[in-house]
Design an enzyme around this catalytic site. Structure first.
Site, PDB file in Angstrom:
ATOM      1  N   SER A  99       8.098 -23.977   9.414  1.00  0.00           N
ATOM      2  CA  SER A  99       8.883 -24.883  10.252  1.00  0.00           C
ATOM      3  C   SER A  99       9.444 -24.242  11.517  1.00  0.00           C
ATOM      4  O   SER A  99       9.938 -24.958  12.389  1.00  0.00           O
ATOM      5  CB  SER A  99      10.028 -25.489   9.445  1.00  0.00           C
ATOM      6  OG  SER A  99       9.562 -26.567   8.687  1.00  0.00           O
ATOM      7  N   TYR A 199      16.140 -34.172   7.077  1.00  0.00           N
ATOM      8  CA  TYR A 199      15.044 -33.315   7.515  1.00  0.00           C
ATOM      9  C   TYR A 199      13.703 -33.988   7.228  1.00  0.00           C
ATOM     10  O   TYR A 199      13.426 -34.372   6.100  1.00  0.00           O
ATOM     11  CB  TYR A 199      15.125 -31.975   6.793  1.00  0.00           C
ATOM     12  CG  TYR A 199      14.354 -30.878   7.473  1.00  0.00           C
ATOM     13  CD1 TYR A 199      14.945 -30.114   8.479  1.00  0.00           C
ATOM     14  CD2 TYR A 199      13.048 -30.608   7.118  1.00  0.00           C
ATOM     15  CE1 TYR A 199      14.243 -29.102   9.103  1.00  0.00           C
ATOM     16  CE2 TYR A 199      12.335 -29.604   7.741  1.00  0.00           C
ATOM     17  CZ  TYR A 199      12.935 -28.855   8.735  1.00  0.00           C
ATOM     18  OH  TYR A 199      12.222 -27.866   9.356  1.00  0.00           O
ATOM     19  N   SER A 200      12.865 -34.138   8.257  1.00  0.00           N
ATOM     20  CA  SER A 200      11.593 -34.843   8.114  1.00  0.00           C
ATOM     21  C   SER A 200      10.468 -34.050   8.764  1.00  0.00           C
ATOM     22  O   SER A 200      10.304 -34.061   9.986  1.00  0.00           O
ATOM     23  CB  SER A 200      11.675 -36.245   8.739  1.00  0.00           C
ATOM     24  OG  SER A 200      10.409 -36.884   8.688  1.00  0.00           O
TER      25      SER A 200
END
Length: 395
Positions: A99, A199-200
């Site tokens: 991420s 959070y996506s």
């Protein structure tokens, strides 16, 4: 959802309990002394002690890199790169950044905003018609800003493994971005766009698709031409569907809930746009970003306009706030610092850079302590301590 929703990343293992536009081309932006001349931390230095403390938690291998306010580059390592051979951790080892890539994507989108090729207030439907729909999902109501700030409400449903057996069964599975988005569309949104924060990862999958639609080029090409080549990020590559990493690298390990520590180095990552990099390259990228070398003042200010995060992710990032693909955290010595963590496939990355981009620290850990929430949080706290000490000048 089998992926670990507690971790801000594409980590595939559930614990059960991440000045102006840079000109296109290959010119290297000046960033002071070459990172290749970094000096090893003294055995009695705070940096080395903090690195050893992370290893002592049970993390197989740790490499840390710090840039001080006066431009010195320091590195420290602890543990081993391979439990079978005992070889040392390479200070310039490669790893999957997971991420942490979100900051790269957000920077590219903000460059496109600066070029007036799209707006943060454009809807997803404008650029990806018909992609976000069904079960209450509506691309007409979700904007580019919502995607980058995790306020879209889109629910994540990423494939993942929870046991050593599932790892062996699924490690070569390949997914397209369209398949990942379609999984999310099987769920109702977590909340209406802009009405909450969650959070996506799927939101950033959509952001990458928008970059491709706007530019007519692949996300990989855009990130390479706008960031990787201009900054001279020679260790930054895209593995695609390859299950291996370029050398040198430490092997990656996952501690499962069963207590089994498994070598999970060999696997194809869920996100087809995953990136492999090094502490040297991430250090250079984040200093350039916060130092205003990639974005103009207005776009950098947009990136740093933050929203409060939810309680679940707040346990991982205490005091954290989320901007556009960028996280702010309070420093114990005053002020805030910025970065974006990531974790996937046994590698955990924790980053931090001062508000002016002059001081920075990056930690790569080649084991994920996923057997319990307490161990995961302990690993995060150990890395946070190193980052915060470094940014407060305690190295």
């Amino acid at each position: 959802m089998r992926s670990n929703s507690r971790i801000p990343s594409l980590r595939r293992v559930a614990s059960g309990a991440a000045a102006g536009l840079v000109a296109l081309g290959v010119a290297v932006i000046g960033l002071g002394p070459a990172e290749g001349s970094a000096t090893r931390g003294h055995p009695d230095s705070r940096l080395q002690r903090d690195t050893d403390a992370i290893h002592a938690l049970g993390v197989t291998g740790v490499q840390a890199r710090v840039t001080t306010a006066d431009g010195r580059h320091l590195v420290a390592t602890s543990g081993v790169a391979d439990r079978a051979t005992g070889r040392p951790v390479p200070p310039t080892g490669r790893f999957r950044i997971a991420s942490t890539r979100k900051a790269f994507e957000a920077a590219v989108l903000l460059q496109l905003v600066e070029e007036h090729r799209l707006s943060l207030d454009d809807t997803v439907e404008r650029w990806l018609p018909g992609v976000v729909r069904g079960n209450g999902n509506d691309g007409h109501r979700i904007t580019v800003r919502h995607l980058l700030q995790n306020t879209s409400g889109i629910h994540d449903d990423l494939p993942g493994y929870t046991t050593p057996e599932e790892y062996l069964q699924q490690r070569y599975d390949v997914y397209t971005r369209e398949q990942l988005v379609a999984r999310a569309m099987n769920h109702r949104p977590d909340f209406a766009p802009g009405a909450g924060w969650n959070y996506s990862n799927t939101g950033f999958v959509l952001a990458g698709m928008i970059i491709e639609r706007v530019t007519g080029r692949s996300l990989r090409q855009e990130v390479t031409d706008r960031i990787v080549r201009p900054l001279g990020l020679h260790d930054t590559t895209w593995p695609g569907t390859s299950p291996s990493l370029p050398r040198p690298h430490a092997r990656a390990y996952q501690l499962f809930e069963t207590g089994e520590l498994v070598d999970v180095t060999e696997q194809v990552l869920v996100d087809p746009d995953s990136i492999v990099s090094s502490t040297r390259d991430l250090d250079r990228f984040f200093r350039a970003l916060l130092g205003g070398r990639l974005l103009g003042p207005a776009q950098l200010a947009e990136m740093r306009r933050t929203e409060g995060i939810n309680e679940e992710i707040g346990a991982i990032w205490p005091g954290g706030r989320y901007g556009l693909g960028l996280v702010s955290r309070p420093l114990p010595c005053g002020g805030v610092y910025w970065g974006h963590d990531g974790g996937d496939g046994g590698y955990i990355t924790v980053t931090g850079v001062s508000d002016d981009g002059r001081r920075s620290a990056v930690v790569s850990m080649s084991a994920s302590l996923g057997d319990s929430l307490d161990h995961m949080l302990g690993q995060q706290r150990g890395a946070d301590t190193l980052i915060q000490n470094a940014l407060c000048g305690r190295v």
